[in-house]
Design a protein around this motif. Structure first.
Motif, short mmCIF file in Angstrom:
data_model
loop_
_atom_site.label_atom_id
_atom_site.label_comp_id
_atom_site.label_asym_id
_atom_site.label_seq_id
_atom_site.Cartn_x
_atom_site.Cartn_y
_atom_site.Cartn_z
N ALA A 168 0.81 -1.22 0.00
CA ALA A 168 0.00 0.00 0.00
C ALA A 168 0.84 1.26 0.00
N PHE A 169 2.09 1.15 0.44
CA PHE A 169 2.94 2.34 0.51
C PHE A 169 3.62 2.65 -0.84
N ARG A 170 3.49 1.78 -1.80
CA ARG A 170 4.27 1.90 -3.03
C ARG A 170 4.04 3.21 -3.77
N VAL A 171 2.81 3.77 -3.70
CA VAL A 171 2.52 5.00 -4.46
C VAL A 171 3.23 6.21 -3.85
N ARG A 172 3.77 6.07 -2.65
CA ARG A 172 4.48 7.17 -2.00
C ARG A 172 5.97 6.86 -1.83
N CYS A 173 6.40 5.73 -2.31
CA CYS A 173 7.73 5.21 -1.98
C CYS A 173 8.74 5.49 -3.10
N GLU A 174 9.86 6.08 -2.72
CA GLU A 174 10.90 6.38 -3.70
C GLU A 174 11.64 5.14 -4.16
N HIS A 175 11.47 4.03 -3.45
CA HIS A 175 12.15 2.78 -3.80
C HIS A 175 11.23 1.81 -4.54
N ALA A 176 10.01 2.23 -4.86
CA ALA A 176 9.01 1.33 -5.44
C ALA A 176 9.45 0.82 -6.82
N GLN A 177 9.13 -0.44 -7.08
CA GLN A 177 9.37 -1.09 -8.36
C GLN A 177 8.04 -1.63 -8.88
N PRO A 178 7.93 -1.91 -10.18
CA PRO A 178 6.67 -2.43 -10.71
C PRO A 178 6.14 -3.64 -9.96
#
Length: 208
Positions: A168-178
């Motif tokens: 759930a945090f991926r949309v705010r995360c600078e480390h997010a990957q697909p």
């Protein structure tokens, strides 16, 4: 008290006065008959603690018990909770957004985001070396003496009526990957800390 202990009204009032005394309210025999508006904010918090321990629980859940209190009263309330914990031999589940309070009183910390556990571990280890991007963002956003710059977490919390898939945090995360959109967010051990981030091992040891 009367519902659970089956005592008379007079006995319940005496017990209430004892409880008020135990949480540091002076003149408890008089105070027990007063209305809430006759108490200060800090005293009302003490009354809530007295109510919570009236039947000697084995677990005390304290949900934001120091919110809206000044630092002096906050410290007093924390002392009361610690004293109650020791007197009853009870465990305390302390729910708060105040990381300073967490660092001061907790043994173990569980960081939650969007209703799920993001990271869990001992307070010292987790604060010194957080590996979940949300925990790292929380710690980085704290004010630092001598610095005028705050580092906010970008974006906004998700709509829990339509929770996002994966992390759930991926949309705010600078480390997010697909792959974060479909990632399994079950906790896994990273050193001595349980973590739900699929990239936690990469972030281990990096400065916040």
């Amino acid at each position: 008290i009367r519902s659970h202990q089956k005592v008379s009204k007079d006995a319940a009032i005496d017990r209430s006065a004892q409880l008020l005394t135990s949480v540091g309210i002076p003149n408890a025999k008089t105070r027990v008959r007063q209305y809430p508006h006759e108490y200060s904010g800090g005293m009302r918090q003490r009354v809530m603690i007295a109510m919570a321990i009236a039947n000697e629980p084995v677990v005390l859940i304290a949900d934001e018990p120091t919110t809206a209190l000044d630092t002096t009263v906050q410290a007093q309330i924390l002392e009361v909770i610690n004293a109650v914990k020791d007197d009853l031999g009870a465990a305390v589940a302390f729910i708060t957004h105040d990381l300073g309070v967490v660092a001061r009183i907790a043994d173990k910390v569980q960081v939650m985001y969007a209703g799920r556990v993001a990271e869990r571990g001992g307070v010292g280890e987790l604060f010194e070396a957080p590996t979940h991007p949300y925990t790292r963002g929380l710690l980085a956003s704290l004010p630092v003496v001598g610095s005028e710059r705050l580092v906010p977490i970008p974006g906004a919390p998700p709509n829990m009526l339509r929770p996002p898939s994966g992390c759930a945090f991926r949309v705010r995360c600078e480390h997010a990957q697909p792959q974060c959109a479909t990632a399994d967010t079950e906790l896994r051990m990273i050193g001595n800390i349980e973590n739900a981030c699929i990239r936690a091992s990469e972030l281990q040891g990096e400065p916040v």
